[in-house]
Design a protein around this motif. Structure first.
Motif, mmCIF file in Angstrom:
data_model
loop_
_atom_site.group_PDB
_atom_site.id
_atom_site.type_symbol
_atom_site.label_atom_id
_atom_site.label_comp_id
_atom_site.label_asym_id
_atom_site.label_seq_id
_atom_site.Cartn_x
_atom_site.Cartn_y
_atom_site.Cartn_z
ATOM 1 N N ALA A 1 70.123 4.967 8.945
ATOM 2 C CA ALA A 1 71.027 6.110 8.933
ATOM 3 C C ALA A 1 72.234 5.795 8.057
ATOM 4 O O ALA A 1 72.565 4.627 7.781
ATOM 5 C CB ALA A 1 71.478 6.434 10.359
ATOM 6 N N GLU A 2 72.913 6.831 7.600
ATOM 7 C CA GLU A 2 74.019 6.643 6.668
ATOM 8 C C GLU A 2 75.196 5.896 7.308
ATOM 9 O O GLU A 2 75.962 5.229 6.608
ATOM 10 C CB GLU A 2 74.489 8.006 6.135
ATOM 11 N N ASP A 3 75.361 5.999 8.627
ATOM 12 C CA ASP A 3 76.499 5.346 9.282
ATOM 13 C C ASP A 3 76.192 3.918 9.735
ATOM 14 O O ASP A 3 76.950 3.316 10.494
ATOM 15 C CB ASP A 3 76.947 6.165 10.495
ATOM 16 N N THR A 4 75.078 3.348 9.270
ATOM 17 C CA THR A 4 74.703 1.983 9.656
ATOM 18 C C THR A 4 75.635 0.978 8.973
ATOM 19 O O THR A 4 75.887 1.088 7.764
ATOM 20 C CB THR A 4 73.255 1.692 9.254
ATOM 21 N N TRP B 1 73.048 0.547 15.449
ATOM 22 C CA TRP B 1 72.745 1.365 14.285
ATOM 23 C C TRP B 1 71.555 2.261 14.626
ATOM 24 O O TRP B 1 71.036 2.202 15.754
ATOM 25 C CB TRP B 1 72.460 0.501 13.056
ATOM 26 N N ARG B 2 71.139 3.096 13.650
ATOM 27 C CA ARG B 2 70.036 4.027 13.891
ATOM 28 C C ARG B 2 68.978 3.877 12.803
ATOM 29 O O ARG B 2 69.295 3.683 11.625
ATOM 30 C CB ARG B 2 70.551 5.465 13.930
ATOM 31 N N SER C 1 63.506 12.058 13.179
ATOM 32 C CA SER C 1 64.581 11.764 14.124
ATOM 33 C C SER C 1 65.063 10.320 13.908
ATOM 34 O O SER C 1 64.504 9.578 13.089
ATOM 35 C CB SER C 1 64.087 11.946 15.562
ATOM 36 N N PHE C 2 66.079 9.933 14.649
ATOM 37 C CA PHE C 2 66.629 8.584 14.517
ATOM 38 C C PHE C 2 66.602 7.873 15.872
ATOM 39 O O PHE C 2 66.930 8.467 16.918
ATOM 40 C CB PHE C 2 68.075 8.639 14.003
ATOM 41 N N ARG C 3 66.167 6.630 15.867
ATOM 42 C CA ARG C 3 66.057 5.815 17.076
ATOM 43 C C ARG C 3 67.275 4.887 17.159
ATOM 44 O O ARG C 3 67.603 4.197 16.183
ATOM 45 C CB ARG C 3 64.777 4.997 17.053
ATOM 46 N N PRO C 4 67.948 4.829 18.326
ATOM 47 C CA PRO C 4 69.084 3.906 18.459
ATOM 48 C C PRO C 4 68.599 2.453 18.525
ATOM 49 O O PRO C 4 67.668 2.135 19.278
ATOM 50 C CB PRO C 4 69.748 4.344 19.762
#
Length: 846
Positions: free
Chosen positions: A409-412, A432-433, A440-443
């Motif tokens: 993800a972009e905020d990683t 991170w994701r 979708s994104f996994r935590p």
């Protein structure tokens, strides 16, 4: 990955055996070579040491013999002082006024002996006689200047009893030139007391000349030393012989062996010279009858000539054998290395496969990364684990060393920044994701741990990545359960709280339920603050006492008045219980607050009703108590009127006094009736209450009822009369209720031995209590009622008499004053026992 086959197992076993035995075999071979070399080294050193010990003993014996000969030579040189001392002693004994000629002859002889020393050379240069006061009495040197020696160490020592010859430190000679040493001996007067001192000047060079035959070998040293620390003579001198003066070039030095010499009288050991730092075999002796010691030293290097060469040759031979043995072991190890390289390579391959298989069963992704500098870049060295289960990508695209950057993800957080943090702090963790196949994104969570760090700031980190989906779901379920619990507690009719109490009874709450808002109207945030609960309690000091009691008993409960936000004051019960005690002494406490305002108000109404009912029962007697003084007042007033008409003033005054007394009696009855009807003051502080006053008050209310029922009341009061801490009206109500109950029981029983009620009041000084006992002859209480006698609505009377609340109210009033009340059947009836706190002597009313 295929499982291990039997051949793989055999290879691993063979590799493991070789890996285990190879270092052992090499170590055994090296140990054998080293042991042989060590044994040869030790044996060679032992042989050399034996030779060195033998030559050391010989050298020490030589040094000891030289010291003994030096002592004898010194004593021979000092023997001539005996003649000088004899002549000086005779000189002292001669009278200076009458035996002048004899003294002159002795003085001439002394001068001749100093100048003409015979065939044997002596070191004496002058003779001086000092008087007992230390002043110069005579000198062999003509025109010698007068001087005072009473403060010199030799004079003090001889005057204080030193026996023998005492040599001074080197001094400048008076008339002789150069440096001399003064040899001093004590002289006696005619009575045998201290008569003065004879001084003989001695040149240190003459002493050194007498010692020169003893230092014939290079490095040999013979010296004479004062025991006070000064060096008097040394052969050879420190300076070259051509430049050597008698004493001046030789510095004074205190030998490090002086302590042993003073303790034992002799010294034999090996040491280093204080002048040349040369290794020496040394011996020293104290010269008898003097304050001197002689010192002899043999040069260790000269005495042990040949020992270093012997030791070096043996050691070189041993080292040569050791080198040959180690080379043989190294050659054998090198030959075996080639034969096992293929085994190691195969074993490493199998080991890596097994590690990867084990990592594949972990629910995490394990990785190893290397940073090339303090801020990167970094490279992935290894990744393993169940990648498909952790990442959600089952097609294998994220396996191995594949770069995951396109799937983040972009905020990683940037991986190189996280690695720099781990290298700086030892470890780090970040969330991170990861993008999933469905978009979708996994935590995810990663943990990095530093395992190495280089000087340039880079290093290696090992870490693991795990899926946070299940953890997040569990956290959400826990949050939902907590929210549900908070809602339940908020709707409950009580307020639950929790906190921690310290050993000093200080309390700090950690939780309070939402129900406090509904109970008091105060916002939860206001009450949840530190001391927020104490701020709305009328008596926080009582709360502290309850917490202190809880720390000793484990639980407590008490009533409190609590102020509400709208100004109301409610009554609450605070119940607390200790959960567990921590090692630091603090105690975890849980409790609840219940609003009992309605219950307490109902109880107060019940008490009032019961009190009014009692007044109703006593109304007939009270009417009689009031009617009797009113009739007496009427009669006295009529008689007063007759006396006035007759003009009998005295009789009228007597009858007026009777009217005043009857009026006061009626007023007392009305006052007791008013006070009883009003009831005890709610929440009042305990006051000193005389028991006699409470009994009198109750008696004034029930006297007519007892008289009408023909019941005797017998009161016994301790001396001095007891005083309790409580409330007068409450105690009067308790006594009135118990007396009326006993009257009913005695009346119904029809006792044959008399209708009697007894009241006993005594003070228990040791326990600090007052004990009241109320007994009757009414036959006692039924056993079925006795166990629950003080419960509400329990009565032994008929349904048309009493409310069943009297004894329950008595119990509440007594316990409210800090006392106890019990009931039992004894003798001819029932016995009630009341205990109340005794008032301290200073609090008792006059």
């Amino acid at each position: 990955m295929q499982p291990l086959c039997s051949d793989d197992v055999r290879v691993l076993v063979r590799f493991s055996r070789w890996r285990f035995f190879r270092p052992i075999l090499i170590a055994v071979a090296v140990a054998a070579v080293m042991a042989g070399a060590g044994a040869a080294w030790i044996l060679g050193d032992r042989f050399v040491q034996q030779q060195e010990d033998l030559q050391t003993r010989v050298a020490l014996q030589r040094a000891e013999a030289a010291a003994s000969v030096a002592e004898q030579a010194l004593l021979r040189n000092l023997d001539d002082m005996a003649t000088l001392q004899l002549l000086a002693q005779q000189w002292v004994l001669l009278d200076a006024a009458t035996e002048v000629a004899d003294r002159a002859r002795l003085e001439t002889t002394l001068r001749l002996l100093v100048r003409d020393r015979g065939e044997r050379r002596t070191p004496f240069r002058s003779v001086v006689i000092l008087g007992p006061d230390g002043r110069l009495a005579w000198s062999s040197i003509t025109d010698s200047a007068d001087f005072q020696a009473a403060d010199r160490d030799y004079f003090i020592a001889l005057r204080d009893g030193f026996r023998g010859t005492f040599l001074s430190a080197p001094v400048a000679g008076r008339g002789t030139g150069g440096i001399i040493v003064l040899a001093a001996q004590a002289l006696r007067d005619a009575a045998g007391g201290f008569g003065g001192v004879m001084l003989v000047g001695v040149r240190p060079g003459d002493l050194a000349h007498a010692l020169e035959p003893l230092a014939t070998r290079p490095g040999d040293v013979v010296a004479v030393i004062r025991r006070q620390g000064e060096l008097l003579a040394r052969v050879p001198a420190v300076a070259p012989a051509s430049e050597r003066p008698a004493f001046g070039a030789i510095p004074a030095a205190r030998a490090p062996w002086a302590a042993a010499l003073e303790r034992d009288g002799y010294y034999v050991a090996r040491g280093r010279s204080a002048f040349t730092n040369a290794d020496q075999f040394r011996a020293a002796r104290i010269v008898a009858g003097t304050n001197l010691a002689v010192f002899a030293a043999i040069d260790a290097e000269a005495a042990l000539t040949g020992i270093p060469a012997l030791r070096n040759s043996i050691r070189l031979s041993v080292l040569g054998g050791l080198a040959a043995g180690l080379l043989a072991v190294a050659g054998g190890a090198a030959l075996s290395r080639a034969s096992r390289l293929w085994v190691e390579a195969d074993a490493l391959r199998i080991g890596r496969e097994q590690v990867e298989r084990l990592h594949g069963g972990l629910p995490v992704a394990v990785f190893l990364r290397e940073s090339m500098g303090p801020r990167g870049p970094s490279r992935l060295l290894y990744r393993g684990g169940d990648i498909a289960r952790v990442t959600g990508w089952t097609d294998g695209r994220l396996n191995g060393l594949t770069d995951w950057l396109p799937y983040l993800a972009e905020d990683t957080p940037w991986i190189d920044d996280c690695i720099a943090d781990a290298l700086a702090n030892g470890s780090t963790e970040y969330e991170w994701r990861l993008r999933q196949p469905d978009g979708s994104f996994r935590p995810m969570s990663s943990v990095l741990v530093r395992i190495s760090r280089r000087a340039d700031g880079g290093g290696e980190v090992v870490g693991y990545t795990r899926d946070l989906t299940a953890q997040r779901a569990a956290t959400q379920r826990a949050d939902a359960a907590r929210a549900e619990l908070d809602q339940t507690l908020a709707a409950a009719p009580v307020v639950v709280f929790r906190g921690r109490a310290q050993p000093d009874a200080s309390f700090r709450k950690t939780f309070i339920s939402q129900g406090i808002e509904a109970m008091t109207g105060w916002p939860l945030a206001t009450v949840a603050k530190r001391a927020g609960l104490r701020a709305i309690v009328d008596n926080p000091g009582g709360l502290d006492e309850d917490i202190a009691r809880l720390l000793s008993t484990g639980e407590t409960s008490g009533d409190y008045r609590m102020r509400c936000a709208d100004g109301r004051v409610i009554t609450v019960v605070v119940t607390m219980k200790a959960m567990h005690r921590d090692p630091d002494g603090s105690t975890e406490i849980v409790g609840y607050i219940a609003d009992v305002t309605a219950e307490r108000e109902a109880k107060a109404r019940a008490i009032t009703s019961a009190r009014l009912a009692s007044l109703g029962e006593m109304s007939a007697g009270l009417a009689h108590e009031l009617k009797q003084p009113l009739q007496a007042i009427t009669l006295a007033a009529t008689n007063t009127q007759s006396a006035v008409e007759r003009g009998d003033v005295a009789a009228a005054g007597q009858r007026l006094q009777r009217i005043i007394g009857y009026a006061r009696r009626a007023a007392d009855v009305i006052e007791h009736l008013r006070r009883f009807a009003r009831g005890p003051e709610t929440g009042g502080e305990p006051q000193p209450v005389p028991v006699q006053a409470a009994i009198d008050g109750a008696q004034s209310l029930v006297a007519s009822s007892l008289r009408d029922s023909m019941v005797d009341l017998v009161v016994t009061i301790d001396d001095p009369p007891p005083v309790v801490m409580g409330q007068l009206v409450a105690l009067e109500q308790v006594l009135s209720n118990l007396i009326m109950n006993s009257r009913d029981a005695v009346t119904q029983c029809g006792a044959q031995d008399g209708r009697r009620i007894t009241i006993d009041a005594v003070t228990d000084q040791a326990a600090g209590l007052v004990r009241l006992t109320i007994g009757d002859t009414g036959g006692g209480l039924p056993e079925a009622v006795l166990a629950r006698l003080f419960q509400p609505f329990v009565s032994t009377k008929g349904p048309d008499r009493g409310t069943g609340l009297g004894l329950s109210i008595c119990h509440g009033l007594v316990t409210g004053m800090g006392g106890t009340i019990t009931a039992a059947n004894e003798g001819a009836g029932a016995v009630f026992r009341i205990t109340l706190p005794a008032a301290p002597p200073e609090a008792a009313p006059a």
